[in-house]
Design a protein around this motif. Structure first.
Motif, short mmCIF file in Angstrom:
data_model
loop_
_atom_site.label_atom_id
_atom_site.label_comp_id
_atom_site.label_asym_id
_atom_site.label_seq_id
_atom_site.Cartn_x
_atom_site.Cartn_y
_atom_site.Cartn_z
N SER A 14 0.83 -1.20 0.00
CA SER A 14 0.00 0.00 0.00
C SER A 14 0.87 1.26 0.00
N GLY A 15 0.51 2.20 -0.85
CA GLY A 15 1.30 3.41 -1.01
C GLY A 15 2.33 3.33 -2.11
N GLY A 16 2.51 2.14 -2.65
CA GLY A 16 3.51 1.94 -3.68
C GLY A 16 3.01 2.26 -5.08
N ALA A 61 -11.17 7.87 -14.81
CA ALA A 61 -12.21 7.69 -13.81
C ALA A 61 -11.85 8.56 -12.60
N ASP A 62 -12.86 8.94 -11.84
CA ASP A 62 -12.61 9.82 -10.69
C ASP A 62 -11.57 9.23 -9.74
N PHE A 63 -11.62 7.91 -9.53
CA PHE A 63 -10.69 7.30 -8.58
C PHE A 63 -9.25 7.30 -9.09
N ALA A 64 -9.10 7.49 -10.40
CA ALA A 64 -7.77 7.45 -11.00
C ALA A 64 -7.12 8.83 -11.14
N LYS A 65 -7.95 9.85 -11.11
CA LYS A 65 -7.41 11.20 -11.27
C LYS A 65 -6.42 11.49 -10.15
N ASP A 66 -5.33 12.15 -10.49
CA ASP A 66 -4.29 12.58 -9.54
C ASP A 66 -3.41 11.44 -9.05
N ARG A 67 -3.77 10.17 -9.37
CA ARG A 67 -2.92 9.04 -8.96
C ARG A 67 -2.37 8.27 -10.14
N PHE A 68 -3.17 8.16 -11.22
CA PHE A 68 -2.79 7.36 -12.37
C PHE A 68 -2.51 8.28 -13.56
N THR A 69 -1.58 7.86 -14.40
CA THR A 69 -1.27 8.61 -15.61
C THR A 69 -1.16 7.64 -16.78
N ILE A 70 -1.94 7.91 -17.82
CA ILE A 70 -1.87 7.08 -19.03
C ILE A 70 -1.04 7.82 -20.07
N GLN A 82 0.76 4.44 -15.48
CA GLN A 82 1.53 4.63 -14.26
C GLN A 82 0.56 4.81 -13.10
N MET A 83 0.68 3.94 -12.11
CA MET A 83 -0.24 3.97 -10.97
C MET A 83 0.54 4.26 -9.70
N ASN A 84 0.19 5.34 -9.04
CA ASN A 84 0.87 5.75 -7.81
C ASN A 84 -0.09 5.72 -6.63
N THR A 85 0.48 5.73 -5.45
CA THR A 85 -0.30 5.76 -4.20
C THR A 85 -1.38 4.69 -4.21
N LEU A 86 -0.98 3.49 -4.51
CA LEU A 86 -1.92 2.37 -4.60
C LEU A 86 -2.40 1.95 -3.22
N SER A 87 -3.63 1.49 -3.17
CA SER A 87 -4.20 0.95 -1.94
C SER A 87 -4.88 -0.37 -2.24
N ALA A 88 -5.33 -1.02 -1.18
CA ALA A 88 -5.92 -2.35 -1.34
C ALA A 88 -7.13 -2.34 -2.27
N VAL A 89 -7.84 -1.24 -2.32
CA VAL A 89 -9.03 -1.18 -3.18
C VAL A 89 -8.68 -1.18 -4.66
N ASP A 90 -7.41 -0.97 -4.96
CA ASP A 90 -6.96 -0.99 -6.36
C ASP A 90 -6.63 -2.41 -6.82
N THR A 91 -6.71 -3.37 -5.94
CA THR A 91 -6.44 -4.76 -6.29
C THR A 91 -7.47 -5.26 -7.30
N ALA A 92 -7.00 -5.73 -8.45
CA ALA A 92 -7.89 -6.16 -9.52
C ALA A 92 -7.06 -6.72 -10.66
N VAL A 93 -7.75 -7.32 -11.61
CA VAL A 93 -7.12 -7.66 -12.88
C VAL A 93 -7.28 -6.44 -13.80
N TYR A 94 -6.18 -5.97 -14.31
CA TYR A 94 -6.18 -4.80 -15.19
C TYR A 94 -5.99 -5.28 -16.63
N THR A 123 -2.01 -6.68 -7.30
CA THR A 123 -2.39 -6.95 -5.92
C THR A 123 -1.68 -5.97 -5.01
N VAL A 124 -2.46 -5.25 -4.21
CA VAL A 124 -1.90 -4.27 -3.28
C VAL A 124 -2.13 -4.78 -1.86
N SER A 125 -1.05 -5.00 -1.15
CA SER A 125 -1.16 -5.50 0.22
C SER A 125 -1.25 -4.32 1.19
N SER A 126 -2.10 -4.47 2.18
CA SER A 126 -2.30 -3.37 3.14
C SER A 126 -1.42 -3.53 4.37
#
Length: 126
Positions: A14-16, A61-70, A82-94, A123-126
């Motif tokens: 988390s945070g990575g 998407a709103d959840f991606a603004k300010d954290r993700f960059t395409i 590029q995905m920054n400040t990841l948290s457990a809720v970001d765990t998914a198949v992309y 997978t984002v571990s908390s």
């Protein structure tokens, strides 16, 4: 063979940060939209971001603004997320996907995209 190939998923704390890549094989991204979608267990797929390779415009998407960059590179035939400040809720198949034309107002509707990659697990571990 026409296909999309993703890479870059994995396990992060988390945070990575992680950087996903989507490569076109057998075709080019010219005048195409390339989107990233994600699906967590038990949830519906949701749009993450989209880039119009014709002019480089992007949508998030709103959840991606300010954290993700395409970003996209036509010469290399790749699109990165590029995905920054990841948290457990970001765990998914992309998964990346592409369609002819730009990212329009319905860019986050999976049904509008025709060609899909195989997906990569984040997978984002908390």
């Amino acid at each position: 063979q026409v296909q999309l190939v993703e890479s870059g998923g994995g396990l992060v704390q988390s945070g990575g940060s992680l950087r996903l890549s989507c490569a076109a094989s057998g075709f080019t991204f010219n005048w195409r939209a390339v989107g990233w979608f994600r699906q967590a267990p038990g949830k519906e797929p949701e749009g993450v971001s989209c880039i119009s390779m014709g002019d480089g415009s992007t949508s998030y998407a709103d959840f991606a603004k300010d954290r993700f960059t395409i970003s996209g590179d036509l010469a290399k035939g790749t699109v990165s997320l590029q995905m920054n400040t990841l948290s457990a809720v970001d765990t998914a198949v992309y998964t990346c996907a592409t369609k002819v034309g730009p990212c329009d107002s319905n860019w986050d509707l999976a049904a509008s995209f025709r060609l899909w990659g195989q997906g990569t697990q984040v997978t984002v571990s908390s």
